[in-house]
Scaffold this motif. Structure first.
Motif, PDB file in Angstrom:
ATOM      1  N   PRO A  58       0.811  -1.217   0.000  1.00 56.63           N
ATOM      2  CA  PRO A  58       0.000   0.000   0.000  1.00 56.63           C
ATOM      3  C   PRO A  58       0.848   1.273   0.000  1.00 56.63           C
ATOM      4  CG  PRO A  58      -0.224  -1.216   2.081  1.00 56.63           C
ATOM      5  CD  PRO A  58       0.530  -2.085   1.143  1.00 56.63           C
ATOM      6  N   ASP A 110      -0.871   4.774   3.775  1.00 57.12           N
ATOM      7  CA  ASP A 110      -1.712   3.690   4.302  1.00 57.12           C
ATOM      8  C   ASP A 110      -0.897   2.527   4.851  1.00 57.12           C
ATOM      9  OD1 ASP A 110      -4.108   4.983   3.518  1.00 57.12           O
ATOM     10  OD2 ASP A 110      -3.711   4.359   1.441  1.00 57.12           O
ATOM     11  N   SER A 111       0.350   2.770   5.148  1.00 53.65           N
ATOM     12  CA  SER A 111       1.214   1.700   5.635  1.00 53.65           C
ATOM     13  C   SER A 111       1.764   2.077   7.019  1.00 53.65           C
ATOM     14  CB  SER A 111       2.346   1.470   4.624  1.00 53.65           C
ATOM     15  OG  SER A 111       3.203   0.466   5.079  1.00 53.65           O
ATOM     16  N   TRP A 141      -6.277   0.574  -5.755  1.00 54.17           N
ATOM     17  CA  TRP A 141      -6.124  -0.055  -4.434  1.00 54.17           C
ATOM     18  C   TRP A 141      -7.314  -0.908  -4.047  1.00 54.17           C
ATOM     19  CZ3 TRP A 141      -1.493  -0.719  -3.431  1.00 54.17           C
ATOM     20  CH2 TRP A 141      -0.526   0.251  -3.725  1.00 54.17           C
ATOM     21  N   TRP A 145      -6.794  -4.591  -2.385  1.00 56.66           N
ATOM     22  CA  TRP A 145      -7.335  -5.088  -1.119  1.00 56.66           C
ATOM     23  C   TRP A 145      -8.277  -6.259  -1.345  1.00 56.66           C
ATOM     24  CZ3 TRP A 145      -4.527  -4.258   2.745  1.00 56.66           C
ATOM     25  CH2 TRP A 145      -3.830  -3.052   2.900  1.00 56.66           C
TER      26      TRP A 145
END
Lengths: 317, 95
Positions: free
Chosen positions: A202, A206-207, A266, A270
């Motif tokens: 990511p 978002d990590s 993304w 996911w």
């Protein structure tokens, strides 16, 4: 008691900062151990599952030469999985536990292997792009703070560059061949480009674990840094092959001396991570089947070893 | 979950005649014969070795890293064990 703990953590971080490697019997924070077990086993699982999309093409390779090369590559991947499982075991987990977690779906492996390999050109793309991305991820790990992991990665990286080169050679051969062969190469690139960019994980925003992992030197570059590096490296190679990278937003940015590129989907990423990719069920199913069908071999080998040990004991007596 | 995995073995490889066997990693195998065969496949796919030793990991005993400082300390202050400790006049040859 608490002061001792803090002291140990400080000493541990000081060692890491001084680039002194951590070895299995050294003290380490529980979270460091846990993160490493997760990261190393996930990597090992990826090597194991990574054999499946290529195994699909061993019997269909276009020549004996290509078939021998592909067999060697798949054998290397089994080897890489074994190096990594051994490294993870030094942290106190067991092989049985790791395999059980893979088979139950609790442990993850690289999402890239949940995409199908539809044509021979996919063997080229997987080697050139996917292994190219893996190398970018893996080379910095040769200097990772945990000794057994770093040593395993040195071995892996040495062997990985053959994987990428053989992939590039497949692509080059196709691109210099008949128009229909070149089309096949382009079509494979179209399908693999975006999933490969997702391999770096990511976006940095978002990590949340990246900062801690970098502090521990388990990770040495952020996901976005590596993704940018990859694009900058691959675009000229695609141009050499005469292929078009499937990204209308791709453009050289003179100020940053790198390419600007479009946004990764993304949602798709996911979705595949959660198990809804094209091949998740197939891959895991094939793994579990192989494991179950191999049970009698494992049992027979254990029984044979026991019998021989007994025989040797009676002979010695 | 029942414990079904084979014992762990440490693998040592001599890369060429005249050199030591060096630890390269570990693997699981049911017995020594299988450990040697597996070690060949896992650790010598590119002619990395001409001889393999395997030792069951439970047979390896190690020094304790927490004691390393005290344990290795006796060698610390004995610089006179090294040839560079001694001054040899420039005119002396072959020493």
């Amino acid at each position: 008691m608490e002061t001792v703990e803090i002291n140990l953590e400080e000493q541990f971080q000081a060692r890491i900062d001084a680039d002194i490697s951590i070895e299995p019997k050294d003290w380490m924070p529980d979270a460091y151990r846990k993160t490493l077990v997760r990261q190393i086993s996930q990597h090992a699982h990826s090597e194991l599952v990574g054999m499946l999309p290529e195994g699909n093409w061993i019997t269909r390779a276009p020549s004996l030469k290509r078939k021998s090369i592909l067999l060697s590559k798949v054998q290397d991947e089994a080897g890489h999985g074994l190096y990594l499982y051994s490294a993870a075991e030094t942290l106190g987990t067991s092989r049985d536990q790791m395999l059980a977690d893979l088979h139950s779906g609790k442990a993850k492996y690289s999402s890239i292997f949940n995409y199908p390999t539809l044509s021979w050109a996919d063997m080229g793309t997987v080697g050139w792009l996917v292994d190219g991305a893996a190398i970018l991820n893996q080379v910095p790990l040769c200097r990772t703070s945990y000794g057994p992991y770093a040593r395993a990665m040195v071995r892996v990286c040495k062997e990985e560059s053959f994987h990428q080169r053989q992939g590039f050679e497949i692509m080059q051969t196709l691109c210099e061949g008949a128009p229909v062969q070149k089309e096949m190469a382009q079509e494979a690139l179209n399908r693999w480009w975006w999933p490969t960019l997702m391999m770096f994980g990511p976006a940095d925003a978002d990590s949340p674990n990246t900062a801690q992992s970098m502090n521990w030197r388990i990770k040495r570059f952020t996901n976005d840094e590596l993704r940018q590096k990859f694009v900058d490296m691959m675009v000229p190679q695609a141009e050499f092959l005469g292929l078009t990278v499937p990204d209308p937003e791709l453009q050289w940015n003179e100020t940053k001396k790198g390419y600007d590129f479009g946004g990764v989907n993304w949602e798709e990423f996911w979705n595949v991570v959660k198990g809804n990719g094209m091949c998740n069920k197939d891959r895991l199913g094939a793994r579990v089947k192989a494991h179950e069908e191999g049970a009698w071999v494992r049992e027979a080998a254990s029984a044979h070893a026991k019998k021989r040990a007994r025989k040797m004991a009676t002979q010695a007596a | 979950m029942t414990q079904s995995e084979w014992p762990l073995w440490e693998v040592f490889i001599r890369s060429k005649q005249g050199l030591d066997h060096k630890h390269v990693g570990s693997l699981h195998a049911a017995d020594a014969t299988m450990a040697i065969q597996n070690a060949r496949d896992v650790y010598t796919r590119r002619q990395e070795g001409i001889s393999i030793w395997v030792v069951e990991s439970t047979h390896v005993h190690a020094s304790n890293p927490d004691d390393a400082e005290a344990f290795f300390d006796p060698a610390n202050d004995k610089v006179y064990r090294h040839p560079t400790f001694y001054d040899v006049p420039d005119s002396i040859k072959h020493m």
